[in-house]
Design a protein around this motif. Structure first.
Motif, short mmCIF file in Angstrom:
data_model
loop_
_atom_site.label_atom_id
_atom_site.label_comp_id
_atom_site.label_asym_id
_atom_site.label_seq_id
_atom_site.Cartn_x
_atom_site.Cartn_y
_atom_site.Cartn_z
N ASN A 89 -7.81 -4.98 -0.83
CA ASN A 89 -6.76 -4.08 -0.64
C ASN A 89 -6.67 -2.96 -1.49
O ASN A 89 -6.96 -3.06 -2.74
CB ASN A 89 -5.43 -5.08 -1.43
CG ASN A 89 -5.03 -6.27 -0.40
OD1 ASN A 89 -5.00 -6.16 0.81
ND2 ASN A 89 -5.51 -7.31 -0.88
N ALA A 90 -6.50 -1.64 -0.97
CA ALA A 90 -6.59 -0.49 -1.94
C ALA A 90 -5.61 0.18 -1.66
O ALA A 90 -4.39 0.10 -0.75
CB ALA A 90 -7.84 0.35 -1.18
N VAL A 91 -5.24 1.31 -2.41
CA VAL A 91 -4.14 2.20 -2.39
C VAL A 91 -4.99 3.76 -2.05
O VAL A 91 -5.63 4.22 -2.80
CB VAL A 91 -3.47 2.33 -3.85
CG1 VAL A 91 -2.41 3.72 -3.63
CG2 VAL A 91 -2.48 1.21 -3.75
N LEU A 92 -4.43 4.52 -0.89
CA LEU A 92 -4.59 5.74 -0.93
C LEU A 92 -3.85 6.70 -1.41
O LEU A 92 -2.55 6.42 -1.15
CB LEU A 92 -4.60 5.96 0.90
CG LEU A 92 -5.59 5.10 1.50
CD1 LEU A 92 -5.25 5.31 3.15
CD2 LEU A 92 -7.06 5.12 1.24
N ARG A 93 -4.09 7.55 -2.29
CA ARG A 93 -3.32 8.46 -2.68
C ARG A 93 -3.62 9.81 -2.59
O ARG A 93 -4.74 10.36 -2.62
CB ARG A 93 -3.62 8.34 -4.34
CG ARG A 93 -2.69 9.12 -5.51
CD ARG A 93 -2.78 8.71 -6.64
NE ARG A 93 -2.05 7.46 -7.14
CZ ARG A 93 -2.42 6.67 -8.29
NH1 ARG A 93 -3.19 7.40 -9.13
NH2 ARG A 93 -1.96 5.48 -8.24
#
Length: 263
Positions: free
Chosen positions: A41-45
């Motif tokens: 699970n990742a966050v695209l910023r």
């Protein structure tokens, strides 16, 4: 910022595959080299600070895709065929993203805040995964003005791609002649309705082969034309002089679709 980018693992993707709105495959070489750094699970910023939670899924073929949450990211940023995305790892769960339009310039992303604050913590990734609803993009003010005039045509084209009224400014036909070998002119109304004003390039799709080509737009007062790479488009797709071809702008895919008309 540039120094930080270069010190982190990074990769780029050009949006030419039609299924990019559903998922996006990471480059194989990048996955082989840095796969152990990629979280599930990742966050695209984006550069504005806005963030989206996405899931990374690995296949048996050792490919890796952005899947769950990716369609929302595409929708909120209004990503279009032919655009260029630069990704680089910025932390255990954070992946920074820069978006470059088909003009070659980096796009400005709205700095309106998400309803969730983001950090590098795993807990926050889980929260964003549960609900990553964000405000719609606001970077296309000019496109909004254009849609105010032609919203009905575009909405119909989006709902029924390939079935646009042939009398509409989104569609025209030409008999391909030898003077079209290196360039072909576009009607000014077609360019306006298609949102080509101010653009330097446009993506063409040859419908029978589903083949995409990025072509340079040349503009002078009163007319537009497809220029550099147009001749290559003719050769690659086997277009034949003397035959009739249709040019239809598809707002959903943001491409000009070219097809042969049997007469």
């Amino acid at each position: 910022m540039e120094g930080k980018r270069r010190s982190k693992p990074s990769f780029f993707k050009v949006l030419f595959s039609e299924d990019f709105t559903r998922q996006l495959r990471l480059p194989t070489a990048f996955v082989k080299k840095h796969g152990e750094l990629l979280p599930e699970n990742a966050v695209l910023r984006a550069s504005s600070g806005k963030s989206w939670a996405v899931k990374l899924e690995h296949t048996e073929d050792e490919d890796c895709y952005f899947t769950q949450g990716w369609p929302k990211f595409v929708e909120d940023l209004g990503l279009r065929m032919g655009e260029f995305l630069l990704f680089w790892l910025a932390g255990k769960s954070i992946i920074h993203v820069s978006v470059y339009g088909i003009s070659g310039c980096e796009r400005e992303i709205s700095n309106r805040k998400s309803e969730f604050e983001t950090s590098d913590s795993a807990e926050e990734v889980e929260i964003l995964s549960a609900d990553c609803g964000l405000a719609k993009r606001s970077h296309l003010a000019e496109a909004k003005n254009k849609r105010a005039k032609t919203s009905f045509l575009e909405e119909e084209a989006a709902r029924n791609p390939g079935n646009v009224d042939h009398s509409s400014p989104l569609y025209f036909e030409i008999v391909l002649k030898k003077h079209h070998r290196s360039r072909v002119s576009l009607r000014v109304e077609f360019a306006k309705v298609s949102g080509l004003i101010g653009q330097k390039r446009v993506v063409l799709e040859y419908v029978p082969k589903q083949h995409f080509t990025s072509v340079e737009l040349y503009r002078k007062p009163g007319f537009f034309r497809l220029d550099v790479a147009w001749s290559g488009f003719i050769k690659e797709n086997g277009l034949i002089f003397g035959r009739t071809y249709s040019f239809e702008f598809n707002p959903r895919k943001n491409v000009i679709q070219v097809d042969e008309i049997e007469k």
